[in-house]
Structure formats: structure tokens, C-alpha cells
Design a protein around this motif. Structure first.
Motif, PDB file in Angstrom:
ATOM      1  N   ASN A 201       0.846  -1.187   0.000  1.00 14.89           N
ATOM      2  CA  ASN A 201       0.000   0.000   0.000  1.00 14.89           C
ATOM      3  C   ASN A 201       0.886   1.244   0.000  1.00 14.89           C
ATOM      4  N   GLY A 202       0.553   2.193  -0.826  1.00 15.20           N
ATOM      5  CA  GLY A 202       1.332   3.425  -0.868  1.00 15.20           C
ATOM      6  C   GLY A 202       2.517   3.372  -1.810  1.00 15.20           C
ATOM      7  N   LEU A 203       2.782   2.219  -2.430  1.00 17.23           N
ATOM      8  CA  LEU A 203       3.886   2.148  -3.366  1.00 17.23           C
ATOM      9  C   LEU A 203       3.354   2.482  -4.759  1.00 17.23           C
ATOM     10  N   THR A 204       3.289   3.767  -5.026  1.00 23.21           N
ATOM     11  CA  THR A 204       2.804   4.274  -6.304  1.00 23.21           C
ATOM     12  C   THR A 204       3.971   4.802  -7.128  1.00 23.21           C
ATOM     13  N   LEU A 205       3.711   5.077  -8.389  1.00 15.78           N
ATOM     14  CA  LEU A 205       4.757   5.656  -9.238  1.00 15.78           C
ATOM     15  C   LEU A 205       5.242   6.976  -8.656  1.00 15.78           C
ATOM     16  N   SER A 206       4.323   7.787  -8.159  1.00 20.85           N
ATOM     17  CA  SER A 206       4.692   9.081  -7.588  1.00 20.85           C
ATOM     18  C   SER A 206       5.593   8.908  -6.375  1.00 20.85           C
ATOM     19  N   ASN A 207       5.228   7.992  -5.461  1.00 21.77           N
ATOM     20  CA  ASN A 207       6.033   7.773  -4.260  1.00 21.77           C
ATOM     21  C   ASN A 207       7.384   7.144  -4.592  1.00 21.77           C
ATOM     22  N   LEU A 208       7.384   6.232  -5.564  1.00 22.80           N
ATOM     23  CA  LEU A 208       8.637   5.595  -5.965  1.00 22.80           C
ATOM     24  C   LEU A 208       9.572   6.624  -6.593  1.00 22.80           C
ATOM     25  N   LEU A 252      11.186   3.377 -13.860  1.00 17.92           N
ATOM     26  CA  LEU A 252      10.349   3.448 -12.666  1.00 17.92           C
ATOM     27  C   LEU A 252       8.881   3.216 -13.014  1.00 17.92           C
ATOM     28  N   ARG A 253       8.451   3.723 -14.155  1.00 18.76           N
ATOM     29  CA  ARG A 253       7.054   3.495 -14.579  1.00 18.76           C
ATOM     30  C   ARG A 253       6.805   2.008 -14.811  1.00 18.76           C
ATOM     31  N   VAL A 254       7.745   1.356 -15.499  1.00 20.73           N
ATOM     32  CA  VAL A 254       7.596  -0.075 -15.768  1.00 20.73           C
ATOM     33  C   VAL A 254       7.560  -0.862 -14.460  1.00 20.73           C
ATOM     34  N   ILE A 255       8.469  -0.529 -13.548  1.00 21.35           N
ATOM     35  CA  ILE A 255       8.518  -1.229 -12.265  1.00 21.35           C
ATOM     36  C   ILE A 255       7.210  -1.056 -11.501  1.00 21.35           C
ATOM     37  N   THR A 263       7.324  -4.418  -3.545  1.00 24.09           N
ATOM     38  CA  THR A 263       7.275  -3.967  -2.153  1.00 24.09           C
ATOM     39  C   THR A 263       8.439  -3.008  -1.909  1.00 24.09           C
ATOM     40  N   TRP A 264       8.328  -2.217  -0.839  1.00 21.34           N
ATOM     41  CA  TRP A 264       9.417  -1.310  -0.491  1.00 21.34           C
ATOM     42  C   TRP A 264      10.664  -2.101  -0.123  1.00 21.34           C
ATOM     43  N   GLU A 265      10.488  -3.295   0.462  1.00 26.84           N
ATOM     44  CA  GLU A 265      11.655  -4.101   0.806  1.00 26.84           C
ATOM     45  C   GLU A 265      12.370  -4.581  -0.452  1.00 26.84           C
ATOM     46  N   TYR A 266      11.591  -4.897  -1.485  1.00 25.64           N
ATOM     47  CA  TYR A 266      12.191  -5.276  -2.763  1.00 25.64           C
ATOM     48  C   TYR A 266      13.038  -4.120  -3.305  1.00 25.64           C
ATOM     49  N   VAL A 267      12.482  -2.903  -3.218  1.00 21.46           N
ATOM     50  CA  VAL A 267      13.208  -1.714  -3.680  1.00 21.46           C
ATOM     51  C   VAL A 267      14.484  -1.516  -2.872  1.00 21.46           C
ATOM     52  N   SER A 268      14.380  -1.686  -1.551  1.00 18.21           N
ATOM     53  CA  SER A 268      15.558  -1.475  -0.710  1.00 18.21           C
ATOM     54  C   SER A 268      16.628  -2.528  -0.980  1.00 18.21           C
ATOM     55  N   ASP A 269      16.228  -3.766  -1.268  1.00 25.98           N
ATOM     56  CA  ASP A 269      17.202  -4.800  -1.615  1.00 25.98           C
ATOM     57  C   ASP A 269      17.946  -4.431  -2.897  1.00 25.98           C
ATOM     58  N   ALA A 270      17.235  -3.891  -3.878  1.00 20.55           N
ATOM     59  CA  ALA A 270      17.882  -3.476  -5.123  1.00 20.55           C
ATOM     60  C   ALA A 270      18.899  -2.376  -4.850  1.00 20.55           C
ATOM     61  N   LEU A 271      18.546  -1.427  -3.996  1.00 15.91           N
ATOM     62  CA  LEU A 271      19.483  -0.359  -3.641  1.00 15.91           C
ATOM     63  C   LEU A 271      20.680  -0.922  -2.893  1.00 15.91           C
ATOM     64  N   GLN A 287      13.517   3.533   3.211  1.00 22.03           N
ATOM     65  CA  GLN A 287      13.142   2.902   4.475  1.00 22.03           C
ATOM     66  C   GLN A 287      12.084   3.702   5.220  1.00 22.03           C
ATOM     67  N   SER A 288      12.111   5.020   5.074  1.00 17.99           N
ATOM     68  CA  SER A 288      11.132   5.858   5.769  1.00 17.99           C
ATOM     69  C   SER A 288       9.719   5.637   5.247  1.00 17.99           C
ATOM     70  N   LEU A 289       9.601   5.024   4.066  1.00 15.57           N
ATOM     71  CA  LEU A 289       8.283   4.778   3.469  1.00 15.57           C
ATOM     72  C   LEU A 289       7.768   3.382   3.771  1.00 15.57           C
TER      73      LEU A 289
END
Length: 293
Positions: A201-208, A252-255, A263-271, A287-289
Motif C-alpha cells: 500500500n502506498g507504493l505508487t509511481l509518484s512515491n517511488l 520506474l514506470r515499468v517497475i 514492495t518497499w523491501e524489494y526496492v531497498s534490496d535493489a538499492l 526505508q522511511s516509506l
């Protein structure tokens, strides 16, 4: 203090002394020039590294201070993150020693049999030359993949068992991401039925986009690859868009619209896997999100 998230609870707490007991012999500990050091993989800023080495002349004190800083300042500090770091540094023996303390899988649906059935149609199951196979994408090391087995069936069973019981963070979502990367659409549709949800929830293109605003545009390809964007899609973006900013925006749009389990954890793992400590501030923004709890 941060708690471990490696497949739920662990019998060994994530404390400075426990972590130090495992990693104290790592040779590539400090480095400001090469991202292959442990301190860089744990995202300890260079300024903090300098402060520690200046204030603590004893090497073991320096290591203790570094691990303590990581555990108490990184909200995602966990045994799983440490295993990822050691795997990327090819410290396989140390990574395996941590895995040996992991408790069994908690997802009853995630078994070698169910995964084998779900990925039965996968053509790229093993690494072939420079091509990625499903097991290598999921983090199974080359010695396991290239081992001597009596049959193809035994090889699959051993590979899947290793993957499910020793590779950190394996889930139906991780398998879905790997299948998306390999463009194994038939198997992906089968795996989708096991996913508890598709996106945080909250993982939108805008937030990403906002979270990754300070990530250099030149890293769009590397970030896309770590987020499992198929290489054919990355090549298409490369050929159709001229600027790094446009390419990053399209990745980012494709993702945000096509990732099978975002998930945000997936994003953080990539980083985490981008490999440069200088992007620590981007990881902290992501992480703050994270949803609370």
C-alpha cells in the motif's frame, strides 16, 4: 535495537557481539575506494568510517563500533542483510555459517514440490554460459548449480532445496520477480496464485519517483536490472529514449505498473545491491516509506 527478519525469528539475536563473532575475520572490511568492503555493503557512510578509525586505534574496537553503528542506525539491519552483503563479497563460507542458524520456512505453501510444479515450464532453469538461469537469479551459488548429480531430476531437487532453505529472503514474490526478469510468462502466471498481495500500500509511481529522486539518472540500467526488469525491456528503453532522466523515469514506470510483486523491501534490496555506500541516503529515504510494523 534492530531485530532480525531472516525468515521470521532466529534463535541467535542480532547483537554487536554475535555479528562480530561471525564476520571478524573478513579481510575486505574497510575500503573507501572499492565498494567490495563489508562497511560499504552495510552502508556505513564514509564520514562515519573516518570518524571510527580516527577515534579508535585498535582494529577490533573499530570493527565493534562499525557493527554497533549499523545495528543501531539502520532500521533494516538484519541477518538477512548481512548474508546478502557476504554473498555479494563472495564470502560464501561465512554466509553459510549464518544460514545454518535460520529456522525452517514459515510459508507452508513454499516447498520444493510446489515450487518445482510452478516452474516446470521454465526453460532457463540453470545458468548456461553468460545467460542467467532461474536458480542463479534466485541466489543459488555456482558450486551448487554445477555440482555432480545422477540425474536432471536430482539436480533440480537439490537446487530447489538449497534455494528454499539457505538463500535469504526467498519467497513467492522473489520467485515471481525472477520469472519476470527471465520472461518466463507461463510459470509467472502459475506463481501469481501464491502471492498474498501484489504491491505494498502506498507504493505508487509518484512515491517511488520521489523516494529515488536523488539516485543518479546514470544508474537507471543497474537499478532496473536489480529490480528484475527484463533485459529486453531495458534494451527497448535504451534505444527509444535519449536522456538518462527519461530512461530512469520509464524504468520506474515499468517497475511500478508491471512488477509482479512490488514492495518497499524489494526496492531497498535493489538499492543494497547497487554496491556504492554513497547511496545510503537514498536507502534511508526508501526505508522511511516502509509500512509500520
Amino acid at each position: 535495537m534492530a531485530q532480525s527478519t531472516l525468515r521470521g525469528k532466529r534463535s541467535v539475536p542480532l547483537t554487536t557481539s554475535n555479528v562480530l563473532a561471525v564476520v571478524r575475520e573478513v579481510k575486505r572490511w574497510w575500503s573507501r575506494e572499492w565498494s567490495g568492503s563489508l562497511t560499504c555493503w552495510l552502508r556505513i557512510p564514509e564520514s562515519k568510517q573516518k570518524e571510527i578509525t580516527a577515534n579508535f586505534p585498535d582494529e577490533m574496537d573499530q570493527k565493534q563500533q562499525a557493527i554497533s553503528y549499523w545495528i543501531n542506525t539502520d532500521p533494516l539491519a538484519s541477518w538477512r542483510r548481512l548474508i546478502i552483503a557476504l554473498d555479494e563479497m563472495e564470502e560464501t563460507e561465512l554466509a553459510d555459517s549464518i544460514r545454518s542458524n535460520a529456522e525452517p520456512l514459515t510459508d507452508d505453501s513454499l516447498t520444493p514440490h510446489s515450487v518445482a510444479r510452478a516452474v516446470a515450464t521454465v526453460k532457463q532453469f540453470w545458468s548456461i554460459g553468460f545467460e542467467n538461469g532461474l536458480l542463479s537469479v534466485l541466489g543459488v551459488p555456482e558450486p551448487v548449480i554445477s555440482g555432480s548429480y545422477s540425474s536432471e531430476e536430482e539436480k533440480r531437487v537439490v537446487g530447489l532445496q538449497y534455494c528454499l532453505h539457505t538463500v535469504p529472503g526467498v519467497s513467492w514474490g522473489k520467485i515471481a520477480g525472477g520469472l519476470w526478469f527471465l520472461e518466463e510468462h507461463t510459470a509467472l502466471e502459475t506463481v501469481r496464485q501464491y502471492l498474498p498481495h501484489t504491491h505494498d500500500n502506498g507504493l505508487t509511481l509518484s512515491n517511488l519517483t520521489s523516494a529515488l529522486d536523488s539516485l543518479p539518472d546514470t544508474l537507471w540500467w543497474a537499478f532496473g536490472k536489480w529490480m528484475d526488469v527484463p533485459l529486453s525491456t531495458l534494451n527497448k528503453i535504451q534505444s527509444q529514449l535519449s536522456s538518462g532522466k527519461e530512461r530512469k523515469a520509464e524504468v520506474l514506470r515499468v517497475i511500478s505498473t508491471e512488477h509482479p510483486h512490488l514492495t518497499w523491501e524489494y526496492v531497498s534490496d535493489a538499492l543494497y545491491r547497487l554496491g556504492d555506500g554513497e547511496y545510503h541516503h537514498v536507502l534511508k529515504r526508501v526505508q522511511s516509506l516502509f509500512p509500520t510494523g
